[in-house]
Write an enzyme that holds these catalytic residues in place. Structure first.
Site, mmCIF file in Angstrom:
data_model
loop_
_atom_site.group_PDB
_atom_site.id
_atom_site.type_symbol
_atom_site.label_atom_id
_atom_site.label_comp_id
_atom_site.label_asym_id
_atom_site.label_seq_id
_atom_site.Cartn_x
_atom_site.Cartn_y
_atom_site.Cartn_z
ATOM 1 N N LYS A 172 0.846 -1.204 0.000
ATOM 2 C CA LYS A 172 0.000 0.000 0.000
ATOM 3 C C LYS A 172 0.875 1.246 0.000
ATOM 4 O O LYS A 172 1.547 1.552 0.974
ATOM 5 C CB LYS A 172 -0.891 0.036 1.250
ATOM 6 C CG LYS A 172 -1.918 1.143 1.136
ATOM 7 C CD LYS A 172 -2.408 1.643 2.463
ATOM 8 C CE LYS A 172 -1.841 2.957 2.891
ATOM 9 N NZ LYS A 172 -1.959 4.085 1.981
ATOM 10 N N GLU A 247 10.302 1.754 10.264
ATOM 11 C CA GLU A 247 11.230 2.839 9.917
ATOM 12 C C GLU A 247 10.440 4.129 10.083
ATOM 13 O O GLU A 247 9.570 4.438 9.263
ATOM 14 C CB GLU A 247 11.713 2.683 8.463
ATOM 15 C CG GLU A 247 12.394 1.352 8.154
ATOM 16 C CD GLU A 247 13.805 1.250 8.742
ATOM 17 O OE1 GLU A 247 14.334 2.279 9.198
ATOM 18 O OE2 GLU A 247 14.356 0.141 8.742
ATOM 19 N N CYS A 281 13.419 11.649 5.843
ATOM 20 C CA CYS A 281 13.503 11.280 7.269
ATOM 21 C C CYS A 281 14.900 11.523 7.828
ATOM 22 O O CYS A 281 15.069 11.709 9.022
ATOM 23 C CB CYS A 281 13.106 9.823 7.439
ATOM 24 S SG CYS A 281 14.070 8.739 6.362
ATOM 25 N N GLU A 385 9.452 16.704 15.051
ATOM 26 C CA GLU A 385 9.719 16.544 13.615
ATOM 27 C C GLU A 385 8.790 17.468 12.827
ATOM 28 O O GLU A 385 7.581 17.294 12.835
ATOM 29 C CB GLU A 385 9.489 15.083 13.177
ATOM 30 C CG GLU A 385 9.941 14.847 11.746
ATOM 31 C CD GLU A 385 9.610 13.453 11.202
ATOM 32 O OE1 GLU A 385 8.492 12.970 11.428
ATOM 33 O OE2 GLU A 385 10.479 12.867 10.530
HETATM 34 P P1 NAD Z 1 2.310 8.373 7.683
HETATM 35 O O1 NAD Z 1 2.697 7.632 8.907
HETATM 36 O O2 NAD Z 1 1.200 9.353 7.769
HETATM 37 O O3 NAD Z 1 1.902 7.366 6.507
HETATM 38 C C1 NAD Z 1 2.762 6.334 6.077
HETATM 39 C C2 NAD Z 1 1.923 5.244 5.439
HETATM 40 O O4 NAD Z 1 1.126 4.639 6.461
HETATM 41 C C3 NAD Z 1 0.950 5.746 4.367
HETATM 42 O O5 NAD Z 1 0.854 4.801 3.339
HETATM 43 C C4 NAD Z 1 -0.354 5.824 5.142
HETATM 44 O O6 NAD Z 1 -1.506 5.730 4.322
HETATM 45 C C5 NAD Z 1 -0.229 4.611 6.047
HETATM 46 N N1 NAD Z 1 -1.075 4.615 7.247
HETATM 47 C C6 NAD Z 1 -1.593 5.668 7.908
HETATM 48 N N2 NAD Z 1 -2.340 5.228 8.944
HETATM 49 C C7 NAD Z 1 -2.272 3.888 8.943
HETATM 50 C C8 NAD Z 1 -2.823 2.862 9.755
HETATM 51 N N3 NAD Z 1 -3.625 3.122 10.792
HETATM 52 N N4 NAD Z 1 -2.541 1.585 9.460
HETATM 53 C C9 NAD Z 1 -1.729 1.282 8.430
HETATM 54 N N5 NAD Z 1 -1.207 2.198 7.594
HETATM 55 C C10 NAD Z 1 -1.459 3.486 7.860
HETATM 56 O O7 NAD Z 1 3.651 9.048 7.146
HETATM 57 P P2 NAD Z 1 3.798 10.040 5.938
HETATM 58 O O8 NAD Z 1 3.233 11.369 6.343
HETATM 59 O O9 NAD Z 1 3.313 9.387 4.708
HETATM 60 O O10 NAD Z 1 5.397 10.145 5.830
HETATM 61 C C11 NAD Z 1 6.184 11.018 6.571
HETATM 62 C C12 NAD Z 1 6.796 10.318 7.771
HETATM 63 O O11 NAD Z 1 7.531 9.184 7.334
HETATM 64 C C13 NAD Z 1 7.800 11.192 8.488
HETATM 65 O O12 NAD Z 1 7.608 11.050 9.877
HETATM 66 C C14 NAD Z 1 9.149 10.621 8.082
HETATM 67 O O13 NAD Z 1 10.188 10.830 8.993
HETATM 68 C C15 NAD Z 1 8.812 9.172 7.953
HETATM 69 N N6 NAD Z 1 9.774 8.481 7.112
HETATM 70 C C16 NAD Z 1 10.662 7.625 7.708
HETATM 71 C C17 NAD Z 1 11.629 6.989 6.939
HETATM 72 C C18 NAD Z 1 12.615 6.043 7.556
HETATM 73 O O14 NAD Z 1 13.264 5.309 6.815
HETATM 74 N N7 NAD Z 1 12.783 6.029 8.867
HETATM 75 C C19 NAD Z 1 11.670 7.217 5.562
HETATM 76 C C20 NAD Z 1 10.745 8.090 4.995
HETATM 77 C C21 NAD Z 1 9.797 8.724 5.781
#
Ligand code: NAD
Length: 486
Positions: A172, A247, A281, A385
């Protein structure tokens, strides 16, 4: 305008209930695609397809699966320009960045894991009277959930090792950036990849994402996203004893020591702070500077930040595009307001980019790169963040204090140290509570190395053998001679 569909069992299909969502280009606010708003029924279809494909896919040798990975890499490479364009439309990032980072790395993820697997040998532990063989099996059907900042880059980082180790996939992508995941599905379809091995379901996190987490037949979850969502993922999947890789977010420190090569440090710190509008990130969103060089650093840093060209992401000369959405822009701006309330000084930026645009970009979510000084390193802006083009500057008196300040964070994903004394750099790096530290560089990636965070930045490591480990189950087979022992 594109009409994107789910890819389940080798077929492109709508959500069972026919519901859809809009996908927007954040640099123009134009509606660019419609995607399925999938629900539990769609996840169930994808899981059924994955389970029917599991046995045959898992039965292939790792070398046969590596050949598939190479084919996928070659096919994606042919579409690099299309991938870069779609990534730019979906995220608002500059086309030059989409080409150099997103499109290129998506290809190299597949190629890397194919090559890496060819250098693996079976683990064996020899005893005086027996030999232990460590046998790898697939985990089974795995759920891969990814964010919007590096859409295909991060999805392919999971898909490649998951396929290599014989798993079937229900993936997804973020609802904000579905287009390149769709390209991957189209590419697999064109290659006549075995149906059901890779399934893609689009939709909202709390609907389709949550259904993936809750599905009892999905045996492992690799999740990249925010820390708050990661907590929900863990709360749902851990009691079901699924394999879990998380992650999550970061608030990474850039440490500039007194003997740093100032030009190199400034250039690195600007890149670390503002690449992809600060939406990586690993971005260094707080800069800790030795007090004795702080004035000189600050001056050069602001000068360099002012050279960033914020503009139309499709323009080759643009070095910073929009942020991901108007809502995210408002969130980032709320931190700038907070910084002012907390007594900070804005050295540059702080406002929307409104001038210099003609046409549709006038409505885009553009913010000028923003540098804030004068805030305590314990302030909210320096500890939460923000995930946007905002960086805070702080000074330290000695290295002990620098390390204490770097570690004053709930996060522990990455960081960088800038010094001409490499031994000191390594020593300081080893004291930072984080998963990755670069010395005199930033985002310099060797895909064989462990990638992941500590504290609230995540659980587990991906990359090289850590990815192979996550996407496989180990059975130790201890073989003793069948000779009579008497
Ligand atoms: P997010 O957590 O809002 O969403 C990430 C994914 O999770 C999306 O596909 C979203 O639809 C899904 N999601 C949301 N709620 C969910 C649930 N209840 N159950 C299952 N899936 C769910 O994050 P974002 O806003 O898309 O991305 C930004 C964040 O990602 C930042 O905090 C960034 O630091 C982090 N990030 C971390 C890394 C890493 O490698 N550590 C890499 C890239 C981004």
């Amino acid at each position: 305008m594109m009409n994107v569909q789910n890819y389940i069992g080798g077929k492109f299909i709508s959500a069972v209930d026919g519901e859809t969502l809009f996908d927007y280009n954040p640099a123009t606010e134009q509606h660019i695609a419609t995607i399925p708003r999938s629900k539990n029924e769609d996840v169930q279809l994808a899981v059924t397809a994955a389970q029917s494909a599991q046995q045959d896919w898992g039965a292939l040798s790792i070398d046969e699966r590596a050949v598939w990975l190479d084919k996928i890499a070659d096919a994606l490479e042919m579409k690099s320009e299309e991938i870069a364009n779609l990534e730019t439309s979906d995220t608002g990032k500059p086309i030059a960045l989409s080409r150099k980072v997103d499109a290129a790395r998506s290809v190299s993820n597949f190629r890397f894991f194919a090559d890496f697997s060819r250098n693996q040998t079976e683990m064996q532990f020899v005893m005086a009277d027996a030999v232990n063989y460590v046998h790898r099996s697939p985990v089974g059907t795995v759920g891969l959930i990814t964010p919007w900042n590096l859409p295909l880059y991060l999805l392919s980082w999971k898909v490649a090792p998951a396929l290599l180790m014989g798993n079937t996939i229900v993936a997804k992508p973020s609802e904000f950036t579905p287009l390149t995941a769709n390209i991957l599905a189209e590419t697999l379809d064109e290659l006549e990849f075995p149906p059901g091995v890779f399934n893609l379901v689009h939709g909202l996190g709390h609907e389709v994402g949550q259904s993936i987490l809750e599905n009892e037949h999905i045996k492992g979850i690799s999740f990249t996203g925010g820390t708050a969502t990661g907590r929900t993922v863990a709360q749902t999947a851990a009691p079901m004893f699924k394999k879990l890789s998380l992650e999550l977010g970061g608030k990474n420190a850039t440490l500039v020591l007194k003997d740093a090569n100032l030009d190199l440090a400034v250039e690195g710190a600007v890149r670390a702070a503002f690449t992809n509008s600060g939406q990586v990130c690993l971005c260094g969103s707080r800069i800790l500077i030795d007090a004795t060089i702080a004035d000189a650093f600050r001056e050069k840093f602001v000068e360099k930040v002012n050279q960033i060209r914020v503009g139309d992401p499709r323009d080759e000369s643009t070095t910073m595009g929009s942020v991901i959405s108007p809502q995210h822009l408002e969130k980032v701006e709320s931190y700038i307001d907070l910084a002012l309330q907390e007594g900070g000084t804005i050295l540059t930026g702080g406002t929307r980019k409104l001038t210099g645009f003609s046409g549709p970009n006038q409505k885009g979510a553009f913010l000028l790169p923003t540098v804030i000084s004068g805030l305590p390193h314990t302030s909210r802006c320096a500890t939460e963040e923000i995930f946007g083009p905002v960086v805070t500057l702080h000074t330290f008196e000695n290295e002990l204090q620098a390390v204490e300040m770097a570690n004053h964070s709930e996060y522990g994903l990455a960081g960088s140290v800038w010094t001409q004394d490499l031994e000191r750099g390594r020593m300081v790096a080893s004291q930072i509570e984080t998963g990755i530290v670069w010395v005199n560089t930033w985002l310099h990636r060797d895909l064989r190395t462990p990638f992941g965070g500590v504290k609230n930045s995540g659980v587990g490591r991906e990359g090289g053998r850590w990815s192979l480990e996550f996407f496989s189950e180990l059975t130790n087979i201890c073989v003793k001679d069948a000779k009579d022992e008497s």
